[in-house]
Design a protein around this motif. Sequence first.
Motif, PDB file in Angstrom:
ATOM      1  N   ASP A 194      37.101  28.248  38.006  1.00 25.78           N
ATOM      2  CA  ASP A 194      37.528  28.513  39.375  1.00 25.78           C
ATOM      3  C   ASP A 194      38.912  27.904  39.581  1.00 25.78           C
ATOM      4  N   PRO A 195      39.945  28.734  39.819  1.00 29.34           N
ATOM      5  CA  PRO A 195      41.302  28.187  39.937  1.00 29.34           C
ATOM      6  C   PRO A 195      41.505  27.291  41.146  1.00 29.34           C
ATOM      7  N   SER A 196      40.550  27.307  42.077  1.00 29.45           N
ATOM      8  CA  SER A 196      40.679  26.444  43.250  1.00 29.45           C
ATOM      9  C   SER A 196      40.110  25.051  43.003  1.00 29.45           C
TER      10      SER A 196
END
Length: 268
Positions: free
Chosen positions: A128-130
């Motif tokens: 998850d890039p967040s």
Amino acid sequence: MRKLKTADNTHYGVALTLSKKDDGGFLRLVASHLASSPTGMLKDKAYLIAVATTGAGDTSLLICGSDATKVQRAALLTMSKFIGHVTPQPQQDGGAVWLARVRGLGWSAYDETALWDVLHKCAQELVDPSRPPPGSRGIDETLAIARTRLQRLLPRQALAELRDTDIKVPVLLVDIRPAAARAAQGHIPGAMVIERNVLEWRFDPRSVEGRLDIATRYDLRVIVFCHEGYTSSLAAAALQDIGLLNATDIVGGIEAWKAEGLPVEMES
């Protein structure tokens, strides 16, 4: 091929071999063999493999794997690592095989290391890039850790050290702010101006080019300051990383210095 490595259950490895009469055909045969009858360590395993021929001029590079998405990610990263040197060949096998011509591959020690780095990154599952990557730190934590290593000085303490003739090692006050900040905020008389982007090169006794004449010893007392004392803490910690263990910074930077009524000159 060196011993395979593993990331997120995907086995990956790099092999360099001498150029063949038909590099492209040879590498496609390698890819076909891996895909149709993987044996040994790759049997029933997820894999991502790079095989390259080496020699003068253009050479060939194969990246193949059990997951076409990872192969294509590796292809894109390879082109960025070897920018301007890669000519992709027509795609086959649904993206699970990528073949390219690469100029001068294998002539530099960087090349094999770069390919290992590509495969290591691309063998890992997307996250998850967040969410922060495991092992990373935010800037607040990074700053706090840097400051635990420093004996930070208040402005008047820094001035006292600069004037203390009994200190046996050179004491240097270093302004790391960019020119625009110095013009707007003023400068401290006698401070050396060494902007942040070249700081380590100027003070590292090991540095060959750009080192200051005085930077031949590791016991220098380097007192760094910036605008408000944030960047300077990271900079002082970086100087400690290269061996200048007496490096520190000024709490509050030049703003705190001015608030104490200490000498500051404005550019005319």
